[in-house]
Design an enzyme around this catalytic site. Structure first.
Site, PDB file in Angstrom:
ATOM      1  N   CYS A 197     157.060-126.247 -80.408  1.00  0.00           N
ATOM      2  CA  CYS A 197     155.930-125.487 -79.850  1.00  0.00           C
ATOM      3  C   CYS A 197     156.273-124.973 -78.460  1.00  0.00           C
ATOM      4  O   CYS A 197     156.955-125.645 -77.691  1.00  0.00           O
ATOM      5  CB  CYS A 197     154.706-126.389 -79.792  1.00  0.00           C
ATOM      6  N   HIS A 207     146.766-127.958 -76.820  1.00  0.00           N
ATOM      7  CA  HIS A 207     147.873-127.809 -77.773  1.00  0.00           C
ATOM      8  C   HIS A 207     147.359-127.560 -79.194  1.00  0.00           C
ATOM      9  O   HIS A 207     147.866-126.680 -79.914  1.00  0.00           O
ATOM     10  CB  HIS A 207     148.775-129.039 -77.742  1.00  0.00           C
ATOM     11  N   CYS A 266     153.796-123.883 -76.271  1.00  0.00           N
ATOM     12  CA  CYS A 266     152.568-123.781 -75.487  1.00  0.00           C
ATOM     13  C   CYS A 266     152.789-124.387 -74.108  1.00  0.00           C
ATOM     14  O   CYS A 266     153.752-125.104 -73.857  1.00  0.00           O
ATOM     15  CB  CYS A 266     151.380-124.423 -76.194  1.00  0.00           C
ATOM     16  N   ASP A 307     126.153-120.282 -84.442  1.00  0.00           N
ATOM     17  CA  ASP A 307     125.706-120.891 -85.680  1.00  0.00           C
ATOM     18  C   ASP A 307     124.196-121.112 -85.550  1.00  0.00           C
ATOM     19  O   ASP A 307     123.673-121.300 -84.456  1.00  0.00           O
ATOM     20  CB  ASP A 307     126.458-122.209 -85.894  1.00  0.00           C
ATOM     21  N   CYS A 335     153.354-128.168 -74.142  1.00  0.00           N
ATOM     22  CA  CYS A 335     154.654-128.607 -74.674  1.00  0.00           C
ATOM     23  C   CYS A 335     155.799-128.207 -73.761  1.00  0.00           C
ATOM     24  O   CYS A 335     156.848-128.846 -73.765  1.00  0.00           O
ATOM     25  CB  CYS A 335     154.848-128.063 -76.093  1.00  0.00           C
ATOM     26  N   ASP A 365     135.886-121.597 -88.525  1.00  0.00           N
ATOM     27  CA  ASP A 365     135.648-122.364 -87.302  1.00  0.00           C
ATOM     28  C   ASP A 365     135.726-123.830 -87.666  1.00  0.00           C
ATOM     29  O   ASP A 365     135.475-124.211 -88.824  1.00  0.00           O
ATOM     30  CB  ASP A 365     134.253-122.116 -86.727  1.00  0.00           C
ATOM     31  N   ASP A 397     119.892-121.753 -92.665  1.00  0.00           N
ATOM     32  CA  ASP A 397     120.112-122.111 -94.065  1.00  0.00           C
ATOM     33  C   ASP A 397     119.882-123.606 -94.222  1.00  0.00           C
ATOM     34  O   ASP A 397     119.650-124.314 -93.244  1.00  0.00           O
ATOM     35  CB  ASP A 397     121.542-121.752 -94.508  1.00  0.00           C
TER      36      ASP A 397
END
Lengths: 387, 387
Positions: B304, B335, B306, B93, B309, B266, B147
């Site tokens: 979940c 997570h 992951c 950015d 989890c 993002d 910007d």
């Protein structure tokens, strides 16, 4: 538990020995360094990472876990192993040291210690039998008795009075211990007089503990004094039981402790120095936070093969620490634990192969002596200093 | 770089599309969510973990990296990828937003912006061409133009003046960009008026950017307003180029953004809400820090799969957060990123398979609407709020 410990090899030229401690959660090859997870977490690291690092036994702290989340809650959730998702062995320290170093308005009497919580000022009382019960609730593999650690230096008569209390508490703890899937270790105190230490070890060694902690050392005294205290205490302890030097983790002191017959060690050193931006290397500590490392593309320790050293540069770690990024603490903590755990692996192999004297000489040259981080009474008790 | 983006599938009932963005460091399957690593670190997580999570492009921030460790230093160390040991794609950015939201005593003129560093108060100046040069030094795969983002709400005449400046700066940036292994994206501004946004997008779309950011949204306005602004801007942008909705990461807004033709997103949301003890679940956000989860043995999200989890309970994570243990932040951040990255994976598959409408309906039901965390000017700029 009987026969929990076996000695497999002895170094002929020193007191070093290699062995195995069998716990309800597996085998701990000794001599071993135990990472400290005061509040059920080895600071910044996950249980996966501790497995990957090859830690076989870690510490929890009874004082801290009693206050938060509570021993009853941990029991309700299936015990400390299940709570923190760690399937290896766990030793819980009794909390005696933390009560004396972290709390305000504590009052020690013959039956226990009354103190105010460092978290919210509430009043609590720990007794030798209560501390055993708390650890039975936590479900650790090794429990430690409640002891009293006199500050350094202390006058002889205070050391003596404190020691008598610690000895009485040890008997109470032993008599009140129930869980037969949990080992119970006594703790040798006795200040900094060799004669007192010798007598304390002999007396404690007569009690049927599964192992023996040596406490009240590494609290500000010179290292030579600590080594003399080990030389006075260790020979008085039952040779078939493990010996645990509490609160020691600098590389040189690990090797010298092993040479004096110590089997287990713990220390917050690897994670605490990480918080100060210092990493352990084979050429001594490096404070990677310093500006001189801002463009250093080498790994934390060029001779290290840990996951951190294989991937990240000093320059990046230095930036992370400097920018307050948590990843910096993680990477330094991981690396430091790797260094100590690998050192102990080398030490174990050397004792078995009869080459411990060489490793000892090499370690003295490679890891220049440094003082342990002060573990004595701390000025501003916050959670930051707990692990 | 020509032909960096290809559209592979379109949803017939909405503006949603699935595509591929080719960068110098690989392929980014779109629509994609990009984790934010403001200071060259996605807060609490390692590059290994980002790989494991399946992130293909992450963000860095030019303003922050310019101040610390310095773009020249990053270049000297081989660029941002090598510096942070990340081999995937990186978008930087421009820092325009951070200059306006974090710094004191900033002064915007027609040629750039002068400001004092939030770190040490030193004076700096960023210009459109300077910001391109900084990003060429950082070596990101996608650079953003400088910007100006007017606060919400702003009077029309101020929005108009600011927009004219942003448009002039975009032309300067485009003319000064040199690296042909780096894509350059323009940024559509225009406040909260559909007509102004439409005109701004049409004008910017005529400039030969490799892609187009849509900025100045998710800064406190109602979500419906944000969606109207997307509906006004997106159709005016070249369909063959990727569109990036900046600073948006709540699950409902991701899906609604995709439905309006957005390819990239993002947001600091997953790591920021983690710091407040909140986790994203398929039943809406759960503030696991609350006392009601103290004995909850379920994983953060029972649906979940992951790594967190699969291993840890809400009770443990709650304890870690409550005790100030860094591992708590790590587990929640991991997570949360998993949830958003998997959601986008589902969205991509659905667009290709022609089932996006179903995913959109399901997401609206599963992830109740919530406001993005305030991204507007912040009261007390510290490093804590940067990512």
């Amino acid at each position: 538990m009987d026969g929990a410990f076996e000695v497999l090899a002895r170094d002929p030229a020193s007191g070093a020995r290699a062995g195995r401690l069998h716990t309800a959660h597996g085998v701990v090859e000794t001599p071993a360094f135990m990472p400290v997870g005061t509040q059920a977490s080895v600071k910044t690291l996950s249980s996966e990472e501790l497995e990957e690092l090859g830690a076989s036994m870690i510490l929890g702290n009874t004082y801290h876990l009693y206050l938060r989340p509570g021993a009853g809650r941990v029991a309700e959730l299936g015990g400390l192993h299940r709570f923190m998702a760690w399937s290896g062995s766990i030793l819980t320290d009794s909390g005696g040291f933390q009560v004396l170093s972290l709390t305000a308005l504590r009052r020690v009497d013959e039956e226990g210690v009354t103190f105010r919580s460092h978290l919210d000022g509430s009043t609590h009382r720990l007794t030798p039998e209560g501390v055993v019960h708390l650890q039975e609730l936590l479900g650790s593999d090794v429990a430690m008795v409640l002891d009293e650690c006199p500050p350094y230096p202390s006058p002889p008569e205070e050391v003596e009075a404190s020691l008598r209390r610690t000895e009485r508490w040890a008997e109470i703890a032993l008599a009140s211990h129930r869980r037969d899937d949990q080992l119970l270790f006594g703790i040798v105190q006795g200040g900094m007089e060799a004669g007192v230490r010798r007598r304390a070890a002999r007396a404690l060694g007569k009690l049927e503990f599964d192992g023996y902690g040596i406490g009240g050392l590494s609290i500000g005294e010179p290292k030579e004094t600590m080594y003399r205290m080990l030389e006075a205490s260790v020979p008085e302890l039952p040779p078939a039981r493990p010996r645990y030097l509490m609160g020691v983790g600098s590389p040189d002191a690990l090797v010298e402790g092993v040479a004096r017959g110590i089997d287990l060690f713990d220390s917050v050193l690897p994670t605490r120095v990480a918080r100060h931006g210092t990493v352990l290397t084979r050429r001594g500590p490096v404070t990677v936070r310093n500006a001189r490392y801002a463009s250093d593309e080498r790994p934390l320790d060029p001779s290290c093969d840990c996951r951190v050293c294989r991937r990240y540069s000093r320059a990046y770690v230095r930036h992370l620490l400097n920018a307050g990024e948590i990843l910096g603490l993680r990477l330094c903590s991981y690396h430091n634990l790797h260094v100590l755990l690998r050192l102990m692996e080398e030490v174990r192999a050397a004792i078995r192969q009869g080459t411990f004297a060489e490793v000892r000489r090499a370690a003295a040259a490679l890891f220049p002596r440094r003082q342990e981080p002060a573990a004595g009474p701390r000025p501003a008790p916050t959670t930051e200093v707990t692990g």
